[in-house]
Design a protein around this motif. Structure first.
Motif, PDB file in Angstrom:
ATOM      1  N   LEU A   4       1.017  -0.999  -0.213  1.00 20.95           N
ATOM      2  CA  LEU A   4       0.578  -0.129   0.213  1.00 20.95           C
ATOM      3  C   LEU A   4       0.778   1.299   0.306  1.00 20.95           C
ATOM      4  O   LEU A   4       1.985   2.083   1.018  1.00 20.95           O
ATOM      5  CB  LEU A   4      -0.302  -0.155   1.065  1.00 20.95           C
ATOM      6  CG  LEU A   4      -1.736  -0.553   1.257  1.00 20.95           C
ATOM      7  CD1 LEU A   4      -2.125  -1.728   0.611  1.00 20.95           C
ATOM      8  CD2 LEU A   4      -2.806  -0.801   2.199  1.00 20.95           C
ATOM      9  N   TYR A   5       0.211   1.989  -0.943  1.00 23.67           N
ATOM     10  CA  TYR A   5       1.480   3.199  -0.397  1.00 23.67           C
ATOM     11  C   TYR A   5       0.221   4.563  -0.579  1.00 23.67           C
ATOM     12  O   TYR A   5      -1.496   4.723  -0.913  1.00 23.67           O
ATOM     13  CB  TYR A   5       1.742   3.503  -2.275  1.00 23.67           C
ATOM     14  CG  TYR A   5       3.003   2.743  -2.873  1.00 23.67           C
ATOM     15  CD1 TYR A   5       4.444   2.916  -2.314  1.00 23.67           C
ATOM     16  CD2 TYR A   5       2.708   1.632  -3.073  1.00 23.67           C
ATOM     17  CE1 TYR A   5       5.780   2.215  -2.685  1.00 23.67           C
ATOM     18  CE2 TYR A   5       4.485   0.651  -2.968  1.00 23.67           C
ATOM     19  CZ  TYR A   5       4.781   1.145  -2.931  1.00 23.67           C
ATOM     20  OH  TYR A   5       6.049   0.267  -3.228  1.00 23.67           O
ATOM     21  N   LEU A   6       0.525   5.991  -0.609  1.00 21.68           N
ATOM     22  CA  LEU A   6      -0.446   7.104   0.005  1.00 21.68           C
ATOM     23  C   LEU A   6      -0.363   8.327  -0.409  1.00 21.68           C
ATOM     24  O   LEU A   6       1.289   8.533   0.143  1.00 21.68           O
ATOM     25  CB  LEU A   6      -0.427   6.881   1.298  1.00 21.68           C
ATOM     26  CG  LEU A   6      -1.873   7.742   2.220  1.00 21.68           C
ATOM     27  CD1 LEU A   6      -3.414   7.539   1.118  1.00 21.68           C
ATOM     28  CD2 LEU A   6      -2.534   8.364   3.645  1.00 21.68           C
ATOM     29  N   ALA A  17      -7.636  -1.918   1.384  1.00 23.20           N
ATOM     30  CA  ALA A  17      -8.224  -0.523   1.741  1.00 23.20           C
ATOM     31  C   ALA A  17      -9.026   0.142   1.313  1.00 23.20           C
ATOM     32  O   ALA A  17      -8.979   0.446  -0.257  1.00 23.20           O
ATOM     33  CB  ALA A  17      -6.749   0.278   2.340  1.00 23.20           C
ATOM     34  N   THR A  18      -9.397   1.279   1.917  1.00 23.70           N
ATOM     35  CA  THR A  18     -11.056   2.357   1.853  1.00 23.70           C
ATOM     36  C   THR A  18     -11.254   3.387   2.765  1.00 23.70           C
ATOM     37  O   THR A  18     -10.009   3.549   3.433  1.00 23.70           O
ATOM     38  CB  THR A  18     -11.994   1.616   1.651  1.00 23.70           C
ATOM     39  OG1 THR A  18     -12.558   2.896   0.733  1.00 23.70           O
ATOM     40  CG2 THR A  18     -13.041   1.393   2.285  1.00 23.70           C
ATOM     41  N   VAL A  51      -9.689   8.477   8.062  1.00 31.57           N
ATOM     42  CA  VAL A  51      -8.833   7.487   8.232  1.00 31.57           C
ATOM     43  C   VAL A  51      -9.085   6.584   7.073  1.00 31.57           C
ATOM     44  O   VAL A  51      -9.554   7.390   6.525  1.00 31.57           O
ATOM     45  CB  VAL A  51      -9.935   6.634   9.517  1.00 31.57           C
ATOM     46  CG1 VAL A  51      -9.984   7.180  10.570  1.00 31.57           C
ATOM     47  CG2 VAL A  51     -10.715   6.216   9.144  1.00 31.57           C
ATOM     48  N   LEU A  52      -7.668   5.807   7.078  1.00 30.53           N
ATOM     49  CA  LEU A  52      -8.040   4.592   6.189  1.00 30.53           C
ATOM     50  C   LEU A  52      -8.570   3.539   6.748  1.00 30.53           C
ATOM     51  O   LEU A  52      -7.620   2.817   8.247  1.00 30.53           O
ATOM     52  CB  LEU A  52      -6.439   4.586   5.638  1.00 30.53           C
ATOM     53  CG  LEU A  52      -6.173   4.034   3.817  1.00 30.53           C
ATOM     54  CD1 LEU A  52      -7.118   4.475   3.056  1.00 30.53           C
ATOM     55  CD2 LEU A  52      -4.817   3.883   4.416  1.00 30.53           C
ATOM     56  N   VAL A  91     -14.160  -9.575   3.080  1.00 28.70           N
ATOM     57  CA  VAL A  91     -14.262  -9.459   1.434  1.00 28.70           C
ATOM     58  C   VAL A  91     -13.855  -7.509   1.522  1.00 28.70           C
ATOM     59  O   VAL A  91     -12.784  -7.519   0.451  1.00 28.70           O
ATOM     60  CB  VAL A  91     -15.349  -9.997   1.068  1.00 28.70           C
ATOM     61  CG1 VAL A  91     -15.359  -9.417  -0.354  1.00 28.70           C
ATOM     62  CG2 VAL A  91     -15.298 -10.897   1.071  1.00 28.70           C
ATOM     63  N   GLY A  92     -14.285  -6.777   2.542  1.00 21.30           N
ATOM     64  CA  GLY A  92     -14.672  -5.435   2.057  1.00 21.30           C
ATOM     65  C   GLY A  92     -15.435  -4.556   2.906  1.00 21.30           C
ATOM     66  O   GLY A  92     -16.001  -5.217   3.639  1.00 21.30           O
ATOM     67  N   VAL A  93     -15.333  -3.668   2.742  1.00 20.78           N
ATOM     68  CA  VAL A  93     -15.643  -2.156   3.815  1.00 20.78           C
ATOM     69  C   VAL A  93     -16.285  -1.243   2.853  1.00 20.78           C
ATOM     70  O   VAL A  93     -15.937  -1.106   1.993  1.00 20.78           O
ATOM     71  CB  VAL A  93     -15.022  -2.101   5.263  1.00 20.78           C
ATOM     72  CG1 VAL A  93     -13.868  -1.509   4.552  1.00 20.78           C
ATOM     73  CG2 VAL A  93     -15.742  -1.474   6.107  1.00 20.78           C
TER      74      VAL A  93
END
Length: 726
Positions: A291-293, A313-314, A319-320, A358-360
């Protein structure tokens, strides 16, 4: 965030109509015999003969002549099969059902965007939806059929700007998945002059983009252009660039990726306030991510490495939210503050549980979390501190996903099951009410009399493997039902419940359909995936065989009436199944599959598959791949099932040489008189295939399987038998 599943579960590859080359009296020309040429390769001291290696060159004149002969043979065989006109009429009715499908929905700046598939149109189009309760209000933004009436241009993906005033659209032709991005003005529907960015999407690393906060430009994935790299490298070395609207694309600026692996791919997302950009770097297709931000100052920070096992991520407010599989194969959810973006600032919001995360989708005060339950999925609700708020009511044994944030704590999401077509619901948090919108599809058949039995099969090592059995109510377990079994088992792809009209085309003819949730997928988290990949890939084939055995032992069917079907990685499964247990199956439908595991990595997308399958350069991985590679396990004189192989000449994911070599080897070796056919087309892996060509391929596939299983086609009135009165 744009999600990428690659290799995808292949849609059936499809073929342009070809003139039959059979003689005037209907004689079937024999399949041409491929020459055997003495070639051998040595791997770690093991000599491997490869007499059909010459067939890997698609542009070779001898290869083209052989393919033409196979096409003539295939067409003559399939065109003589009974009831083709009736089968075509039925499949056309099922797939041209005029109820529109809406998918890939996203809301930006108060504008709802969606892809719309409206038969009998050949391709899906991009629309704006003023109301989710009135589909007649939809306004078409981009229709590929207007740009290319042949139906061979498709939309790969679209991304609206944060304010919803512009949208970037990637389109590709002929199944190549090689997509250029055009920018459209949402108000007028017209393309912005000069705003075309080439080679953003591809069949190897995929592609994507995300806008900056004020909509003056976007970050995008960029393949090498021109002579920047040698020809062999032009499907690799994906990097992230920034394009400012109104400037030439050759002035676009580099952002990220120079130090990334050769097989890098990216998913990109912008925070709602436009201040941050997230890049999820994938290491090929094996499930490793970093992951890169990018912060407000324009600098990139690496948040994780592949070894950290942060997989997605989302953004939430300040926040992340990060999905981690570190010491948690079923996943845990972390929260990282954007003010201090570092792993040591992360807190565990949702610990690992029985279900696989799975995801958020964050909203104002809630988190909507989608979880895998071994195939079916569900949606849980929590507050922003992780406190349980209940489960969103969705049908049992169904899939849920595609969550769209509507504002406040309200969301839109889709559901589907084996017996109910896709539906789109609005969930209102304040009163907890679920309302069905107008965006779902109606069914072309009455499925009320179809039963779904979910059972567990015991694999060779004792692992319990889910199997979903679809059949008409009252079907007798007499060991004589024609049955179609399918599976996939790879790349973290879960076979979740979904509505397929073609399942009912089989069931209404007295058949049974079975769908296996094999290892290699993500049905039970990363451990389930890992136990079906690399040196443990054989587990997938053992799982599939266990499912076939259960169907026979429980007298749903018998080997003489059992057909199997799979595509892409599922095509590999078909090759392994028919070579390891040829006695178990009557016929095999193998679509755009991988069959030579020792030379797959010599192709561009085969390089991306190495993290999933392994490489011949590693002695242990070589032994594992050689141990199951279908092409290398075809044996002379074995009475093989009948097989219909399909492949696409423009396939960027699986080179068609796999099907050519496998067909040549099987035709030379089989000791049965059952047909081994090759159906080649001029499209790709299945993505972007026009509706009419899908129908023509399915006519061939179902004519073939009905005939091979001894199913005499009976015309139907468009409905399955209604349930018996109680």
């Amino acid at each position: 965030m744009q999600q990428r599943l690659k290799p995808a579960i292949a849609a059936l590859s499809l073929m342009l109509p070809l003139t039959s080359l059979a003689g005037a009296k209907g004689a079937v020309p024999p399949a041409p015999v491929a020459a055997k040429k003495a070639v051998a390769d040595t791997y770690h001291g093991t000599k491997v003969d490869d007499p059909y290696q010459w067939m890997e060159k698609s542009d070779d004149a001898e290869v083209r002549k052989w393919v033409e002969g196979q096409t003539a043979h295939m067409r003559a065989v399939l065109d003589k099969l009974p009831s083709r006109d009736a089968i075509r009429a039925r499949i056309t009715t099922l797939l041209s059902h005029k109820s529109a499908a809406h998918f890939a929905m996203v809301q930006r700046g108060g504008v709802m965007f969606a892809m719309k598939f409206q038969p009998p149109r050949q391709q899906s189009m991009l629309v704006v939806l003023p109301s989710v309760d009135d589909t007649s209000s939809a306004r078409v933004l981009v229709d590929p059929m207007e740009l290319d009436p042949s139906g061979h241009t498709t939309i790969d993906f679209f991304v609206p700007s944060q304010d919803g005033k512009k949208v970037a659209v990637s389109m590709s032709k002929d199944g190549t998945e090689s997509g250029d991005v055009t920018v459209y003005d949402v108000a007028t529907g017209k393309a912005l002059p000069g705003e075309v960015v080439p080679r953003v999407n591809g069949g190897t690393a995929g592609g994507g983009l995300t806008w900056n906060g004020d909509g003056t430009g976007f970050f995008y994935t960029r393949y090498p252009r021109g002579e920047e790299r040698p020809a062999v490298d032009r499907d690799f070395f994906l990097q992230v660039y920034f394009h400012k609207l109104g400037t030439p694309t050759d002035q676009d600026t580099y952002e990220l990726g120079k130090d990334a692996p050769r097989i890098a791919n990216y998913q990109l997302e912008t925070s709602e306030d436009g201040k941050h950009v997230l890049a999820v770097l994938g290491n090929g297709d094996g499930g490793e991510y970093a992951l890169y931000l990018r912060g407000p100052q324009g600098t990139w920070t690496q948040l994780s490495t592949f070894e950290d096992k942060l997989t997605d991520a989302t953004f939430g407010k300040d926040v992340l939210y990060v999905l981690s599989r570190k010491d948690a194969p079923r996943g845990k959810l972390l929260r990282i503050p954007l003010a201090t973006p570092a792993q040591d600032k992360a807190t565990v919001l949702i610990p690992e549980g029985e279900a696989s995360l799975v995801g958020v989708r964050p909203t104002a005060t809630r988190l909507y979390v989608v979880e895998q339950l071994g195939g079916p999925t569900r949606m849980r609700m929590l507050d922003l501190d992780g406190k349980e708020l209940g489960v969103v009511p969705t049908p049992p044994v169904s899939s849920v996903g595609g969550t769209v944030y509507l504002g406040g704590d309200d969301v839109l999401f889709g559901t589907s099951s084996y017996t109910e077509p896709s539906a789109v619901y609005r969930y209102t948090a304040k009163d907890g009410k679920l309302a069905k919108t107008a965006l779902g599809r109606t069914s072309p058949v009455d499925t009320r009399n179809v039963v779904v039995d979910r059972v567990m099969c015991t694999s060779k090592d004792g692992t319990q493997v889910p199997l979903n059995i679809l059949h008409a109510r009252g079907t007798k377990q007499n060991g004589n039902n024609p049955t179609l079994l399918t599976g996939y088992g790879g790349f973290n792809v879960s076979l979740s419940p979904g509505f397929s009209p073609m399942n009912f085309a089989f069931i209404e003819q007295g058949g049974v359909v079975a769908i296996a949730n094999l290892r290699g997928g993500a049905e039970f988290g990363e451990e389930w995936h890992a136990n079906g990949s690399l040196t443990k890939k054989q587990n997938v084939f053992d799982d599939f065989y266990a499912c076939a055995k259960l169907l026979v032992e429980q007298k749903w069917t018998k080997p003489e009436r059992l057909a199997i079907q799979g595509g892409s990685n599922g095509g590999l499964l078909m090759g392994a199944a028919l070579t390891q247990h040829p006695e178990m199956y009557r016929t095999v439908l193998a679509h755009v599959g991988i069959y030579d595991m020792l030379r797959v990595e010599l192709t561009p997308n085969g390089q991306f598959n190495i993290p999933e399958y392994g490489t011949v350069k590693n002695p242990e991985q070589f032994q594992a791949m050689y141990g199951y590679s279908p092409y290398h396990h075809v044996k002379d004189g074995v009475k093989y099932p009948s097989v219909l192989f399909t492949s696409g000449e423009n396939d960027p994911r699986v080179d068609p040489f796999h099907s050519r070599k496998m067909v040549a080897r099987m035709q030379a070796a089989t000791g049965s008189k059952r047909p081994v056919l090759l159906r080649t087309n001029n499209m790709g892996h299945g993505m972007g295939t026009p509706l009419g060509e899908k129908i023509e391929e399915l006519v061939d596939v179902y004519s073939f399987v009905f005939n091979e299983l001894g199913m005499k086609y009976k015309p139907v009135d468009g409905k399955l038998p209604a349930p018996a009165a109680k």
